[in-house]
Design a protein around this motif. Structure first.
Motif, PDB file in Angstrom:
ATOM      1  N   ARG A 318       0.814  -1.206   0.000  1.00 25.08           N
ATOM      2  CA  ARG A 318       0.000   0.000   0.000  1.00 25.08           C
ATOM      3  C   ARG A 318       0.854   1.265   0.000  1.00 25.08           C
ATOM      4  N   ASP A 319       2.109   1.114   0.293  1.00 25.71           N
ATOM      5  CA  ASP A 319       3.037   2.245   0.308  1.00 25.71           C
ATOM      6  C   ASP A 319       3.118   2.840  -1.105  1.00 25.71           C
ATOM      7  N   PRO A 320       2.714   4.103  -1.307  1.00 25.93           N
ATOM      8  CA  PRO A 320       2.714   4.670  -2.662  1.00 25.93           C
ATOM      9  C   PRO A 320       4.107   4.727  -3.285  1.00 25.93           C
ATOM     10  N   ILE A 321       5.134   4.888  -2.463  1.00 24.12           N
ATOM     11  CA  ILE A 321       6.506   4.905  -2.999  1.00 24.12           C
ATOM     12  C   ILE A 321       6.869   3.501  -3.492  1.00 24.12           C
ATOM     13  N   ILE A 323       4.744   1.203  -4.454  1.00 24.63           N
ATOM     14  CA  ILE A 323       3.939   0.904  -5.644  1.00 24.63           C
ATOM     15  C   ILE A 323       4.605   1.467  -6.898  1.00 24.63           C
ATOM     16  N   ARG A 324       5.129   2.682  -6.800  1.00 25.89           N
ATOM     17  CA  ARG A 324       5.805   3.278  -7.967  1.00 25.89           C
ATOM     18  C   ARG A 324       7.043   2.485  -8.358  1.00 25.89           C
ATOM     19  N   SER A 325       7.651   1.798  -7.399  1.00 21.08           N
ATOM     20  CA  SER A 325       8.890   1.052  -7.661  1.00 21.08           C
ATOM     21  C   SER A 325       8.661  -0.450  -7.752  1.00 21.08           C
ATOM     22  N   LEU A 326       7.385  -0.874  -7.854  1.00 19.12           N
ATOM     23  CA  LEU A 326       7.077  -2.293  -7.705  1.00 19.12           C
ATOM     24  C   LEU A 326       7.719  -3.153  -8.784  1.00 19.12           C
ATOM     25  N   GLN A 373      -3.512   3.599 -11.015  1.00 19.61           N
ATOM     26  CA  GLN A 373      -3.942   4.589 -10.034  1.00 19.61           C
ATOM     27  C   GLN A 373      -4.369   3.915  -8.722  1.00 19.61           C
ATOM     28  N   ALA A 374      -4.143   2.615  -8.586  1.00 18.66           N
ATOM     29  CA  ALA A 374      -4.568   1.887  -7.401  1.00 18.66           C
ATOM     30  C   ALA A 374      -3.795   2.355  -6.175  1.00 18.66           C
ATOM     31  N   HIS A 375      -4.488   2.433  -5.045  1.00 17.93           N
ATOM     32  CA  HIS A 375      -3.811   2.816  -3.809  1.00 17.93           C
ATOM     33  C   HIS A 375      -3.196   1.597  -3.111  1.00 17.93           C
ATOM     34  N   GLU A 376      -3.577   0.392  -3.535  1.00 15.70           N
ATOM     35  CA  GLU A 376      -2.937  -0.817  -3.036  1.00 15.70           C
ATOM     36  C   GLU A 376      -2.947  -1.873  -4.146  1.00 15.70           C
ATOM     37  N   ILE A 377      -1.973  -2.743  -4.129  1.00 14.68           N
ATOM     38  CA  ILE A 377      -1.834  -3.789  -5.150  1.00 14.68           C
ATOM     39  C   ILE A 377      -1.573  -5.114  -4.447  1.00 14.68           C
ATOM     40  N   CYS A 378      -2.312  -6.143  -4.853  1.00 14.14           N
ATOM     41  CA  CYS A 378      -2.101  -7.499  -4.344  1.00 14.14           C
ATOM     42  C   CYS A 378      -1.130  -8.230  -5.262  1.00 14.14           C
ATOM     43  N   GLN A 410      12.804   5.024  -0.501  1.00 13.35           N
ATOM     44  CA  GLN A 410      12.327   4.188   0.590  1.00 13.35           C
ATOM     45  C   GLN A 410      12.471   4.897   1.933  1.00 13.35           C
ATOM     46  N   LYS A 411      11.410   4.848   2.770  1.00 12.94           N
ATOM     47  CA  LYS A 411      11.436   5.473   4.084  1.00 12.94           C
ATOM     48  C   LYS A 411      11.655   4.464   5.201  1.00 12.94           C
TER      49      LYS A 411
END
Length: 456
Positions: A318-321, A323-326, A373-378, A410-411
């Motif tokens: 669910r981390d948007p950062i 997701i962008r780097s998935l 645009q998903a806020h989470e990805i399975c 990454q945080k």
């Protein structure tokens, strides 16, 4: 009154979901000449054919067969079941015969004759044919080869109407058949009685999936209809459903490569000139369908072979950062796995498939939306390997690597993936279609074995 033959299609997939009893009992109040049901399909993939496992729970198949058999025997009309057990294997036919025997004993049915039709094709027979001639592809990439057959566990030949003709010539009250063209189940008796060939095959086409031919869409609800020398008329048995020209014509397009033609063993159904007419609030009539004979009789062969053993893990991000780097993260997992198991060959000893639901999990590389645009990805990680032990081990390694990803921006140091379960999940063995070809035959019956079972 024109002569007619009437039937009821009680379900589009016997045992896949129990038949709706209310509308079924409504349907069998009508005068019927036979009852039919399709019990299988290739739609569910190659696993059930290759593994020779049943597609549905036995209690669901028992429920459906009990409704159909008791209704047919009470009325002394034929019951026709095709593609028994899901894939139409010899095991599937035998299982259905056993269930029919149990039901007959339970209900103390009067004696009747059952004819079973086996459709499995010996691999050695096909090897001999391949050595002597080219067996052309249907959906496969090229002609059938010996290598294809070496990778194949089991092959069935999809039957047309002729094996059903023989079963009724043998005095069948009940037919339990192996892999079958869905349409042949319903076309066989009308065609044997001399009704027009084009109407018979179109009759089968529109009845094969029962209530999918009606509107609004419903599943596993019966549809009834007569065929005459001039037309077919269909009416759904559920009171909230209608057959309309649009719904019947729409289902005539179902599972077709071409909108007007569909190939069968022995020829092609052509519906380009078919006329559809609403004849009552709930019934539609159609006519003018024609059948074009093929000078070469061809049977579709379906074959399946084992690829390997499967293990799965399921997690979500669910981390948007992240997701962008998935994509980068998953590529890194692949690379680290290859480093760890460098002695294994990727694609031969094992494969890793990442399904990203919320991004492109359905269409993969064909997905036209490239930025999710998903806020989470399975993420479902599927590992297929030569052994179950190897699949489990590699799946566990990929799981750990995803728990500790490294990516730009990454945080956190860990915990970017929320796992559904910590343990690896074992899946069913993985099979693939190895045979999807057309076999020319001189005799439409030569691939099939008939036998009689006297019940009661």
């Amino acid at each position: 009154m024109p002569r007619q033959m009437s039937t009821i299609s009680a379900t589009g997939a016997l045992g896949h979901e129990p038949i709706h009893p209310g509308s079924f009992y409504e349907g069998i109040k009508r005068p019927l000449d036979f009852i039919g049901a399709d019990a299988g399909s290739g739609d569910s993939g190659p696993y059930f054919l290759g593994s020779n496992e049943p597609m549905n729970p036995r209690e669901w198949e028992y429920f459906d067969l009990e409704l159909l058999l008791v209704a047919a025997r009470e009325r002394k009309i034929p019951l026709i079941i095709g593609s028994a057990g899901g894939a139409g294997t010899t095991r599937g036919v035998s299982d259905y015969v056993e269930i029919v025997q149990e039901i007959a004993a339970r209900h103390k049915l009067d004696p009747f004759r059952l004819v079973r039709i086996h459709s499995e094709v010996p691999l050695d027979y096909l090897r001999e044919r391949v050595r002597n001639e080219e067996i052309k592809p249907l959906g496969a990439d090229g002609p059938l080869t010996l290598d294809d057959l070496d990778q194949t566990s089991r092959v069935v030949a999809m039957m047309g109407v002729e094996p059903y003709f023989k079963a009724f010539d043998m005095g069948a009250d009940v037919v339990i058949a192996g892999r079958s063209c869905d349409d042949a189940i319903y076309a066989s008796l009308p065609l044997r009685a001399g009704f027009p060939k084009g109407l018979c095959y179109h009759f089968g086409k529109t009845l094969e999936c029962s209530s999918l031919v009606g509107t609004p869409s419903m599943a596993k609800k019966p549809v009834s209809g007569p065929i005459t020398d001039d037309y077919v008329e269909l009416e759904p048995m559920h009171p909230d459903q209608r057959c309309t020209p649009a719904s019947v014509a729409g289902h005539s397009l179902y599972e077709r490569v071409h909108p007007y033609t569909q190939a069968y063993p022995g020829g092609v159904l052509d519906t380009s000139g078919t006329v559809y007419e609403q004849v009552s609030d709930r019934a539609t009539r159609y006519w003018n369908s024609r059948f074009i004979d093929d000078p070469v009789y061809k049977l579709k062969l379906e074959g399946s072979g084992l690829v390997g053993y499967r293990a799965l893990t399921i997690g979500a991000v669910r981390d948007p950062i992240a997701i962008r780097s998935l994509d980068w993260v998953l590529d890194n997992v692949r690379e680290r796995t290859q480093e760890k198991y460098g002695q294994l060959e990727v694609g031969k000893d094992y494969r890793i498939i990442f399904h990203q639901y919320g991004k492109n999990g359905v269409m993969g590389d064909l997905e036209p939306v490239k930025v999710s645009q998903a806020h989470e990805i399975c993420i479902v990680t599927e590992v297929v390997a030569r052994t179950q032990e190897m699949a489990d081990l590699i799946a566990r390694f990929t799981l750990y690597r995803m728990l500790f990803p490294t990516f730009a921006g990454q945080k956190a140091t860990a915990g970017g993936i929320a796992m559904l379960r910590d343990e690896v999940l074992q899946g069913q063995p993985s099979y693939r279609w190895t045979v999807d070809h057309l076999l020319p035959v001189e005799d439409p019956l030569e691939m099939y074995q008939h036998s009689v079972v006297e019940i009661g």
